[in-house]
Design an enzyme around this catalytic site. Structure first.
Site, PDB file in Angstrom:
ATOM      1  N   ARG A  49      12.995   3.213  -0.101  1.00 23.00           N
ATOM      2  CA  ARG A  49      11.653   3.313  -0.699  1.00 23.00           C
ATOM      3  C   ARG A  49      11.766   3.599  -2.191  1.00 23.00           C
ATOM      4  NH1 ARG A  49       8.330   7.730   0.903  1.00 23.00           N
ATOM      5  NH2 ARG A  49       6.570   6.638  -0.005  1.00 23.00           N
ATOM      6  N   ILE A  71       5.697  -3.367  -7.328  1.00 20.70           N
ATOM      7  CA  ILE A  71       4.938  -2.144  -7.603  1.00 20.70           C
ATOM      8  C   ILE A  71       5.514  -1.021  -6.736  1.00 20.70           C
ATOM      9  CG2 ILE A  71       2.650  -1.067  -7.625  1.00 20.70           C
ATOM     10  CD1 ILE A  71       1.513  -4.027  -7.550  1.00 20.70           C
ATOM     11  N   ARG A  72       6.189  -0.077  -7.360  1.00 17.95           N
ATOM     12  CA  ARG A  72       6.885   1.003  -6.627  1.00 17.95           C
ATOM     13  C   ARG A  72       7.545   0.446  -5.360  1.00 17.95           C
ATOM     14  NH1 ARG A  72       4.274   4.884  -4.503  1.00 17.95           N
ATOM     15  NH2 ARG A  72       2.296   3.802  -4.367  1.00 17.95           N
ATOM     16  N   HIS A  89       4.901  -8.486  -4.190  1.00 22.53           N
ATOM     17  CA  HIS A  89       3.528  -8.764  -3.740  1.00 22.53           C
ATOM     18  C   HIS A  89       3.176 -10.234  -3.951  1.00 22.53           C
ATOM     19  CE1 HIS A  89       1.988  -4.598  -3.166  1.00 22.53           C
ATOM     20  NE2 HIS A  89       3.032  -4.329  -3.922  1.00 22.53           N
ATOM     21  N   CYS A 133       6.054  -5.334   0.624  1.00 26.90           N
ATOM     22  CA  CYS A 133       6.209  -4.018  -0.003  1.00 26.90           C
ATOM     23  C   CYS A 133       6.113  -2.900   1.051  1.00 26.90           C
ATOM     24  CB  CYS A 133       5.222  -3.865  -1.148  1.00 26.90           C
ATOM     25  SG  CYS A 133       5.788  -2.660  -2.350  1.00 26.90           S
ATOM     26  N   GLU A 166       0.834 -11.823  -2.870  1.00 27.44           N
ATOM     27  CA  GLU A 166      -0.618 -12.032  -2.828  1.00 27.44           C
ATOM     28  C   GLU A 166      -1.284 -11.826  -4.176  1.00 27.44           C
ATOM     29  OE1 GLU A 166       1.035  -9.512  -1.813  1.00 27.44           O
ATOM     30  OE2 GLU A 166      -0.052  -7.660  -2.232  1.00 27.44           O
ATOM     31  N   GLY A 214       0.872  -1.179   0.000  1.00 28.00           N
ATOM     32  CA  GLY A 214       0.000   0.000   0.000  1.00 28.00           C
ATOM     33  C   GLY A 214       0.896   1.212   0.000  1.00 28.00           C
ATOM     34  N   GLU A 215       0.710   2.092   0.944  1.00 29.06           N
ATOM     35  CA  GLU A 215       1.527   3.302   1.022  1.00 29.06           C
ATOM     36  C   GLU A 215       1.971   3.483   2.478  1.00 29.06           C
ATOM     37  OE1 GLU A 215       2.946   5.323  -1.310  1.00 29.06           O
ATOM     38  OE2 GLU A 215       3.799   5.989   0.590  1.00 29.06           O
ATOM     39  N   SER A 216       3.267   3.272   2.690  1.00 30.39           N
ATOM     40  CA  SER A 216       3.777   3.267   4.065  1.00 30.39           C
ATOM     41  C   SER A 216       3.617   4.617   4.759  1.00 30.39           C
ATOM     42  CB  SER A 216       5.246   2.837   4.080  1.00 30.39           C
ATOM     43  OG  SER A 216       6.019   3.685   3.266  1.00 30.39           O
TER      44      SER A 216
END
Ligand code: GLN
Length: 205
Positions: free
Chosen positions: A110, A138-139, A179, A81, A181, A49-51
């Site tokens: 990051r 993903i990023r 990821h 991630c 998942e 997600g976005e840390s």
């Protein structure tokens, strides 16, 4: 042993995919948004997600300290991630005030693979698994530095980033830059469930 309950941190990130992967392995998987839900868990997944949003929401919903306490107290935790960033003791390229839960003696960078290659996929050798894993990045962060207690589980196999560390384990903590998942291959979750159930992955140490 009784079936373990594995929580998925659910204030932000790709929660549903992790819940599905875990349920597919026969464990009890629950969303964790509040301290009482965390208390019901034997183990936890911190999703992608976005840390920078995750730590703020964890603070707002009063989960930050309970999470830190459980992680330090030995609760098996898998970070993927952004979840890897949340578990890292040190970050490069974080925002000025960015906090992590910590626990893993690693430095993560990051968005390490650069803006041009925001997302990519590749096959990796993964310690404890016979056949390569198809990894979706993903990023993604990579692991810049590891402490002596950290075991490397996977590295990027080719291209400019070849050799970069993208999966690690330290005792009860496991983390991947990618990821596991999203590709429907449950093997990394299986390794984590083994860690939860037996205290080790299927890999011979
Ligand atoms: N770049 C994100 C972060 O810094 C991580 C991306 C992801 O989890 N897919 O938190």
């Amino acid at each position: 042993m009784t079936i373990p309950t594995i929580g998925v941190f659910a204030l932000q990130g790709d929660v549903r995919e992790h819940l599905a992967a875990l349920t597919g392995l026969g464990v009890e998987a629950i969303s964790v948004r509040r301290p009482a839900e965390l208390e019901a868990c034997d183990a936890l997944v911190l999703p992608g997600g976005e840390s920078t949003t995750m730590y703020k929401l964890a603070r707002t919903f009063e989960l930050f300290e309970p999470l830190q306490k459980r992680i330090r107290g030995g609760m098996p935790t898998l970070g993927t991630c952004a979840g890897m960033i949340m578990l890292a003791d040190r970050i490069e390229g974080g925002t000025a005030d960015q906090e992590t839960l910590g626990g893993l003696d690693i430095t993560v960078r990051r968005n390490a693979f650069g803006r041009q290659v925001d997302s990519f996929e590749g096959d990796l050798e993964f310690a404890g698994l016979d056949a390569p894993v198809h990894a979706v990045f993903i990023r993604a962060p990579w692991v810049e530095e590891i402490g002596p207690a950290v075991e490397v589980l996977a590295r990027v196999s080719s291209g400019e980033a070849a050799g970069r560390i993208v999966a690690v384990r330290q005792g009860h903590l496991m983390a991947t830059s990618f990821h596991p998942e999203v590709d429907g291959d449950g093997r990394i979750h299986r390794l984590f469930v083994d860690l939860v159930s037996t205290g080790s992955t299927t890999e011979a140490p």
